[in-house]
Design a protein around this motif. Sequence first.
Motif, PDB file in Angstrom:
ATOM      1  N   LEU A  67       0.839  -1.201   0.000  1.00 32.44           N
ATOM      2  CA  LEU A  67       0.000   0.000   0.000  1.00 32.44           C
ATOM      3  C   LEU A  67       0.870   1.246   0.000  1.00 32.44           C
ATOM      4  N   HIS A  68       1.857   1.252   0.868  1.00 34.45           N
ATOM      5  CA  HIS A  68       2.755   2.406   0.954  1.00 34.45           C
ATOM      6  C   HIS A  68       3.448   2.656  -0.385  1.00 34.45           C
ATOM      7  N   ALA A  69       3.938   1.604  -1.014  1.00 34.97           N
ATOM      8  CA  ALA A  69       4.620   1.754  -2.304  1.00 34.97           C
ATOM      9  C   ALA A  69       3.665   2.310  -3.361  1.00 34.97           C
ATOM     10  N   MET A  70       2.423   1.823  -3.400  1.00 35.81           N
ATOM     11  CA  MET A  70       1.441   2.331  -4.373  1.00 35.81           C
ATOM     12  C   MET A  70       1.145   3.801  -4.129  1.00 35.81           C
ATOM     13  N   ILE A  71       0.959   4.166  -2.878  1.00 32.50           N
ATOM     14  CA  ILE A  71       0.665   5.568  -2.541  1.00 32.50           C
ATOM     15  C   ILE A  71       1.833   6.464  -2.934  1.00 32.50           C
ATOM     16  N   MET A  72       3.028   6.046  -2.587  1.00 31.95           N
ATOM     17  CA  MET A  72       4.198   6.874  -2.898  1.00 31.95           C
ATOM     18  C   MET A  72       4.398   7.004  -4.412  1.00 31.95           C
ATOM     19  N   GLU A  73       4.154   5.949  -5.156  1.00 32.80           N
ATOM     20  CA  GLU A  73       4.263   6.021  -6.618  1.00 32.80           C
ATOM     21  C   GLU A  73       3.239   7.003  -7.177  1.00 32.80           C
ATOM     22  N   SER A  74       2.038   7.023  -6.611  1.00 33.27           N
ATOM     23  CA  SER A  74       0.987   7.927  -7.097  1.00 33.27           C
ATOM     24  C   SER A  74       1.257   9.379  -6.738  1.00 33.27           C
ATOM     25  N   THR A  75       2.084   9.630  -5.745  1.00 30.40           N
ATOM     26  CA  THR A  75       2.402  11.022  -5.404  1.00 30.40           C
ATOM     27  C   THR A  75       3.210  11.682  -6.517  1.00 30.40           C
ATOM     28  N   ARG A  76       3.905  10.887  -7.309  1.00 34.74           N
ATOM     29  CA  ARG A  76       4.715  11.445  -8.405  1.00 34.74           C
ATOM     30  C   ARG A  76       3.856  12.153  -9.442  1.00 34.74           C
ATOM     31  N   SER A  77       2.629  11.679  -9.621  1.00 33.71           N
ATOM     32  CA  SER A  77       1.731  12.314 -10.582  1.00 33.71           C
ATOM     33  C   SER A  77       0.711  13.212  -9.885  1.00 33.71           C
ATOM     34  N   ALA A  78       0.962  13.504  -8.609  1.00 31.72           N
ATOM     35  CA  ALA A  78       0.104  14.385  -7.803  1.00 31.72           C
ATOM     36  C   ALA A  78      -1.320  13.854  -7.657  1.00 31.72           C
ATOM     37  N   MET A  79      -1.492  12.531  -7.758  1.00 32.30           N
ATOM     38  CA  MET A  79      -2.821  11.947  -7.597  1.00 32.30           C
ATOM     39  C   MET A  79      -3.230  11.911  -6.123  1.00 32.30           C
ATOM     40  N   VAL A  80      -2.279  11.628  -5.245  1.00 33.71           N
ATOM     41  CA  VAL A  80      -2.541  11.593  -3.806  1.00 33.71           C
ATOM     42  C   VAL A  80      -1.362  12.217  -3.083  1.00 33.71           C
ATOM     43  N   LEU A  81      -1.590  12.557  -1.826  1.00 31.72           N
ATOM     44  CA  LEU A  81      -0.506  13.100  -1.008  1.00 31.72           C
ATOM     45  C   LEU A  81       0.306  11.959  -0.410  1.00 31.72           C
ATOM     46  N   PRO A  82       1.592  12.189  -0.188  1.00 31.63           N
ATOM     47  CA  PRO A  82       2.424  11.124   0.386  1.00 31.63           C
ATOM     48  C   PRO A  82       2.005  10.796   1.821  1.00 31.63           C
ATOM     49  N   ARG A  83       2.212   9.547   2.200  1.00 31.85           N
ATOM     50  CA  ARG A  83       1.958   9.102   3.567  1.00 31.85           C
ATOM     51  C   ARG A  83       3.142   8.259   3.993  1.00 31.85           C
ATOM     52  N   PRO A  84       3.729   8.562   5.135  1.00 29.16           N
ATOM     53  CA  PRO A  84       4.831   7.725   5.600  1.00 29.16           C
ATOM     54  C   PRO A  84       4.334   6.317   5.938  1.00 29.16           C
ATOM     55  N   LEU A  85       5.222   5.355   5.872  1.00 25.77           N
ATOM     56  CA  LEU A  85       4.861   3.974   6.178  1.00 25.77           C
ATOM     57  C   LEU A  85       4.251   3.861   7.572  1.00 25.77           C
ATOM     58  N   SER A  86       4.737   4.650   8.513  1.00 26.20           N
ATOM     59  CA  SER A  86       4.184   4.604   9.872  1.00 26.20           C
ATOM     60  C   SER A  86       2.708   4.981   9.884  1.00 26.20           C
ATOM     61  N   LYS A  87       2.310   5.918   9.031  1.00 24.67           N
ATOM     62  CA  LYS A  87       0.890   6.313   8.946  1.00 24.67           C
ATOM     63  C   LYS A  87       0.055   5.212   8.287  1.00 24.67           C
ATOM     64  N   VAL A  88       0.628   4.524   7.312  1.00 24.67           N
ATOM     65  CA  VAL A  88      -0.091   3.408   6.689  1.00 24.67           C
ATOM     66  C   VAL A  88      -0.341   2.331   7.737  1.00 24.67           C
ATOM     67  N   TYR A  89       0.691   1.976   8.498  1.00 27.36           N
ATOM     68  CA  TYR A  89       0.501   0.991   9.564  1.00 27.36           C
ATOM     69  C   TYR A  89      -0.510   1.489  10.596  1.00 27.36           C
ATOM     70  N   GLY A  90      -0.398   2.740  10.988  1.00 27.07           N
ATOM     71  CA  GLY A  90      -1.276   3.303  12.010  1.00 27.07           C
ATOM     72  C   GLY A  90      -2.729   3.403  11.583  1.00 27.07           C
ATOM     73  N   HIS A  91      -2.967   3.455  10.294  1.00 22.92           N
ATOM     74  CA  HIS A  91      -4.332   3.581   9.768  1.00 22.92           C
ATOM     75  C   HIS A  91      -4.719   2.385   8.895  1.00 22.92           C
ATOM     76  N   LEU A  92      -4.042   1.265   9.085  1.00 26.18           N
ATOM     77  CA  LEU A  92      -4.274   0.098   8.244  1.00 26.18           C
ATOM     78  C   LEU A  92      -5.730  -0.352   8.253  1.00 26.18           C
ATOM     79  N   ARG A  93      -6.401  -0.225   9.402  1.00 27.21           N
ATOM     80  CA  ARG A  93      -7.803  -0.645   9.489  1.00 27.21           C
ATOM     81  C   ARG A  93      -8.727   0.229   8.648  1.00 27.21           C
ATOM     82  N   ASP A  94      -8.251   1.406   8.222  1.00 28.03           N
ATOM     83  CA  ASP A  94      -9.048   2.293   7.375  1.00 28.03           C
ATOM     84  C   ASP A  94      -9.082   1.817   5.922  1.00 28.03           C
ATOM     85  N   PHE A  95      -8.118   0.984   5.521  1.00 28.22           N
ATOM     86  CA  PHE A  95      -7.914   0.660   4.110  1.00 28.22           C
ATOM     87  C   PHE A  95      -8.695  -0.544   3.612  1.00 28.22           C
TER      88      PHE A  95
END
Length: 161
Positions: free
Chosen positions: A16-44
């Motif tokens: 998930l983190h890798a997909m999000i970070m790749e999408s930040t390159r095209s300004a589709m989403v804002l970056p999220r640190p891996l710690s935030k992905v883990y901390g909000h994993l139940r949201d996904f």
Amino acid sequence: MSVAIRKATMKDAKALHAMIMESTRSAMVLPRPLSKVYGHLRDFFVAEDGSGQIVGCCALSITWDNLAELRSLVVVPEARGADIGRKLVDACLEEATDLGIGTVFVLTNIEGFFAKCGFRETDKGILPQKVWADCINCPQFPDCDEIPMTIETKIDNNGEK
């Protein structure tokens, strides 16, 4: 492309983190640190293809009483156009309804997609919790060009379906 939509698990966090970070390159989403992905994993929610590859994700983050944000919607380029984004949004909206959340919002640069999903443009002024909780720390603040949009779920103001 056939996909299964399911809740994310611990084994999905790095993908998930890798997909999000790749999408930040095209300004589709804002970056999220891996710690935030883990901390909000139940949201996904994740979209998984027949081979077990994760091809999309989306999160429903509770913001305040009766208000949640749809965030980090990503579909890998090779899977776009297969209605995966819509399925992920629908899964989040269904969960919002199940949780008794009446309004879901998104901040986006792809308003056409969200309009097709039933979201309507709104004023950022109705989202003060979001502005002070997350936006204040964003590198784009205060010159954000994202458009706020909301959708009402099948919940009334008393939290009833």
